[in-house]
Design a protein around this motif. Sequence first.
Motif, PDB file in Angstrom:
ATOM      1  N   LEU A 112       0.683  -1.482   0.482  1.00  0.00           N
ATOM      2  CA  LEU A 112      -0.374  -0.116   0.061  1.00  0.00           C
ATOM      3  C   LEU A 112       1.155   1.530  -0.090  1.00  0.00           C
ATOM      4  N   LEU A 132      -9.702   3.586   0.788  1.00  0.00           N
ATOM      5  CA  LEU A 132      -9.236   1.913   0.508  1.00  0.00           C
ATOM      6  C   LEU A 132     -11.016   1.923  -0.214  1.00  0.00           C
ATOM      7  N   ASP A 135     -12.896  -0.858   1.910  1.00  0.00           N
ATOM      8  CA  ASP A 135     -13.487  -0.051   3.476  1.00  0.00           C
ATOM      9  C   ASP A 135     -15.071   0.967   2.849  1.00  0.00           C
ATOM     10  N   TYR A 172      -5.045  -5.550  11.053  1.00  0.00           N
ATOM     11  CA  TYR A 172      -5.150  -3.845  11.070  1.00  0.00           C
ATOM     12  C   TYR A 172      -3.280  -3.305  10.843  1.00  0.00           C
ATOM     13  N   GLY A 173      -3.348  -1.967  10.755  1.00  0.00           N
ATOM     14  CA  GLY A 173      -2.757  -0.873  11.098  1.00  0.00           C
ATOM     15  C   GLY A 173      -3.204  -0.882  12.738  1.00  0.00           C
ATOM     16  N   GLU A 192       2.037  -2.189  12.179  1.00  0.00           N
ATOM     17  CA  GLU A 192       0.769  -2.633  10.929  1.00  0.00           C
ATOM     18  C   GLU A 192       1.254  -4.363  11.137  1.00  0.00           C
ATOM     19  N   LYS A 193      -0.373  -4.762  11.288  1.00  0.00           N
ATOM     20  CA  LYS A 193      -0.526  -5.404  11.739  1.00  0.00           C
ATOM     21  C   LYS A 193       0.042  -6.624  12.806  1.00  0.00           C
ATOM     22  N   ILE A 205      -6.539   0.875  12.276  1.00  0.00           N
ATOM     23  CA  ILE A 205      -7.013   1.828  10.520  1.00  0.00           C
ATOM     24  C   ILE A 205      -7.621   1.301  10.040  1.00  0.00           C
ATOM     25  N   ILE A 206      -9.198   1.859   9.967  1.00  0.00           N
ATOM     26  CA  ILE A 206     -10.303   1.696   8.678  1.00  0.00           C
ATOM     27  C   ILE A 206      -8.992   2.576   7.295  1.00  0.00           C
ATOM     28  N   GLY A 207      -9.670   2.269   6.242  1.00  0.00           N
ATOM     29  CA  GLY A 207      -8.967   2.812   5.151  1.00  0.00           C
ATOM     30  C   GLY A 207      -9.292   4.468   4.311  1.00  0.00           C
ATOM     31  N   GLN A 231       4.703  -0.864   3.115  1.00  0.00           N
ATOM     32  CA  GLN A 231       3.489  -0.592   4.441  1.00  0.00           C
ATOM     33  C   GLN A 231       3.816   1.299   3.933  1.00  0.00           C
ATOM     34  N   THR A 233       1.279   2.074   6.683  1.00  0.00           N
ATOM     35  CA  THR A 233       1.521   2.394   8.271  1.00  0.00           C
ATOM     36  C   THR A 233       3.162   2.661   8.810  1.00  0.00           C
TER      37      THR A 233
HETATM   38  C1  G1P Z   1      -4.911  -1.899   4.859  1.00  0.00           C
HETATM   39  C2  G1P Z   1      -3.221  -1.360   6.012  1.00  0.00           C
HETATM   40  C3  G1P Z   1      -3.670  -1.274   7.411  1.00  0.00           C
HETATM   41  C4  G1P Z   1      -5.492  -0.540   7.386  1.00  0.00           C
HETATM   42  C5  G1P Z   1      -5.931  -1.721   6.743  1.00  0.00           C
HETATM   43  C6  G1P Z   1      -7.893  -0.965   6.701  1.00  0.00           C
HETATM   44  O1  G1P Z   1      -4.089  -3.551   5.118  1.00  0.00           O
HETATM   45  O2  G1P Z   1      -2.017  -1.655   5.271  1.00  0.00           O
HETATM   46  O3  G1P Z   1      -2.890  -0.439   7.839  1.00  0.00           O
HETATM   47  O4  G1P Z   1      -5.993  -0.707   8.855  1.00  0.00           O
HETATM   48  O5  G1P Z   1      -5.592  -1.413   4.959  1.00  0.00           O
HETATM   49  O6  G1P Z   1      -8.414  -1.313   5.862  1.00  0.00           O
HETATM   50  P1  G1P Z   1      -5.170  -4.764   4.141  1.00  0.00           P
HETATM   51  O7  G1P Z   1      -6.462  -4.668   4.593  1.00  0.00           O
HETATM   52  O8  G1P Z   1      -4.783  -4.051   2.624  1.00  0.00           O
HETATM   53  O9  G1P Z   1      -4.448  -5.648   4.067  1.00  0.00           O
END
Ligand code: G1P
Length: 290
Positions: A112, A132, A135, A172-173, A192-193, A205-207, A231, A233
């Motif tokens: 990302l 994103l 979401d 998630y982040g 991150e995760k 974190i939401i997108g 990342q 994040t």
């Molecule tokens: C991404 C981001 C993550 C965030 C998430 C939200 O992860 O890297 O930090 O919390 O979107 O949807 P992904 O869903 O692409 O793995």
Amino acid sequence: MAKIVRKAVFPVAGLGTRFLPATKVMPKEMLTVVDKPLIQYALEEAAAAGIEEFVFVTSRAKGVLEDHFDRAPELEDTLSRRGKQDVLDQLRSWLPKAGSVVSTRQQEPLGLGHAVWCAREFIGDEPFAVLLVDDLIKSKTPCLKQMVDTHAKTGGSLVLVEDVPRAMTNRYGILDVASDDGRLVKVKGFVEKPDPAVAPSTLSIIGRYILEPQIFDYLARQQRGAGNEIQLTDAMAAMLTTGAYFGMRYEGQRFDCGDKLGFLKANLAFGLDRPDLGQSLRDFLKELKV
Ligand code: G1P
């Protein structure tokens, strides 16, 4: 006064393997919730927040995303000849202004952070939003508008947050919280995760992001993180020494449309809310024999 947010980046290069076979030839961003593709929900949310320029970071076989926001002469002629003016007007009503959608390729799936970095030349030196598309957020006030209004007061960078069960922090982040007034969170760290056992909180974190352009300096380092990806994040975490970051809780409900169950829930929630479908759908759910 914080600078106005005029531009938004839509990272839409992902393969959508979680949705095969639906996404074998069709981009996952074209999956529809009721009758509208996910990418359109995101673009309309951005437009409602005052965004004027829309940057798609795409990959091969995503051309249809651009087509969706272009005129469709054959279809429009046919509708016109058949006297379907209302359908035609509807079809044209959400088209962005000519020249306001641009698209660039993320040549390799490096994460990302890398996708956002690919948009740097289109963003330049101003704050920008990242949406994103997976979401999908159902709310009275469009979610990005809630963020833009908050950002106008706080300045700095802002991410959308939500509490998740601790067992899910590795998806998630996650925020390390300095202070929290119940709506707005001052951030002192991002991970991150993280594994649930070591996650600094359960605030994820939401997108939706509003970022300062300095983020590109950090993304340019191209450092690999979780999943060996670059990342976003991690770049935000590195930037914390020089820029303020806030997390914002929001009014509304979020559906993870990158997930089959989340996608089905979104279709139900948006369907039930539709004046033309809601009651019939409600009746059907009562009759449903499972
Ligand atoms: C991404 C981001 C993550 C965030 C998430 C939200 O992860 O890297 O930090 O919390 O979107 O949807 P992904 O869903 O692409 O793995």
